[in-house]
Enzyme design. Sequence first.
Site, PDB file in Angstrom:
ATOM      1  N   ASP A  22      40.624   8.504  36.732  1.00  0.00           N
ATOM      2  CA  ASP A  22      42.022   8.677  36.350  1.00  0.00           C
ATOM      3  C   ASP A  22      42.559   7.435  35.646  1.00  0.00           C
ATOM      4  OD1 ASP A  22      44.368  10.089  36.141  1.00  0.00           O
ATOM      5  OD2 ASP A  22      45.087   9.571  38.141  1.00  0.00           O
ATOM      6  N   HIS A  39      40.630   7.802  26.304  1.00  0.00           N
ATOM      7  CA  HIS A  39      39.471   8.641  26.574  1.00  0.00           C
ATOM      8  C   HIS A  39      38.209   8.032  25.950  1.00  0.00           C
ATOM      9  CE1 HIS A  39      42.116  11.505  28.328  1.00  0.00           C
ATOM     10  NE2 HIS A  39      42.650  11.915  27.188  1.00  0.00           N
ATOM     11  N   LEU A 133      18.506   9.001  39.174  1.00  0.00           N
ATOM     12  CA  LEU A 133      19.893   9.395  39.425  1.00  0.00           C
ATOM     13  C   LEU A 133      20.198  10.751  38.800  1.00  0.00           C
ATOM     14  CD1 LEU A 133      22.907   8.591  40.233  1.00  0.00           C
ATOM     15  CD2 LEU A 133      23.082   7.717  37.878  1.00  0.00           C
TER      16      LEU A 133
END
Length: 247
Positions: A22, A39, A133
């Site tokens: 956020d 962004h 991962l």
Amino acid sequence: MNSLIDNIDKNRVPRHVAVIMDGNGRWAKARGLERSAGHVQGVTTVRQITEIASELKIGYLTLYTFSTENWNRPKEEVDALMHLIVTAIERETPDLIKNNVRLTMIGDTSRMPEFALTRLNKCIEDTSKDTGLTLCLALSYSSRWEITAAVKKIAEQVSEGSLSLSDINDDVVSKNLTTCFMPDPDLLIRTGGDKRISNFLLWQIAYSEIYITDKYWPEFSKEDFCRAIIEYQSRERRFGLTSEQLK
């Protein structure tokens, strides 16, 4: 950075870390920039956090990338976000493969533009053999949508006779969620300072440790991630038991 990593017990790193990324828009606004600039900068943070999570041998990293509620944002911003997400993932895919990172995604993909879904699925396929991962993008995702979909699937199984009503339990619900291939998150990180869950993994985070930082996502660093892991390792996870029972 090295001193922070040295303070992490490598035998007790969380298997699964989930992140509510956020603050992109607020980061940009504070600098007099368009929201899109936030962004773009946020993509750099994704790369850095993926790198450190992989280095620490965390098994799963789930990033809240785009919620179902985000479809209600201005069309220009939504279109720009979709193009940014796809372009960034395509650009990063060779490095994901190089670092043995497997890409996957969860969410209501039926709402995504065809160009975005097709290109993202290609990246997922290209990394499917990687064994390190697992980087999971929560795209067009909301927990209420996911739980509702799981209820429908379970109801269909009962209607078809493949599942009895008395057999429905926590495990059955978990197996019908989109996250059925992952363990529940041990740690939930939220950047940007807001103290809410925002419809993210509501079932799965029942016993997750929660770490909130005021830093906006574009300025969240590898060092910040390490601090979150160190904080996580300082907590006593009781899962409803007492400290005495754990001992």
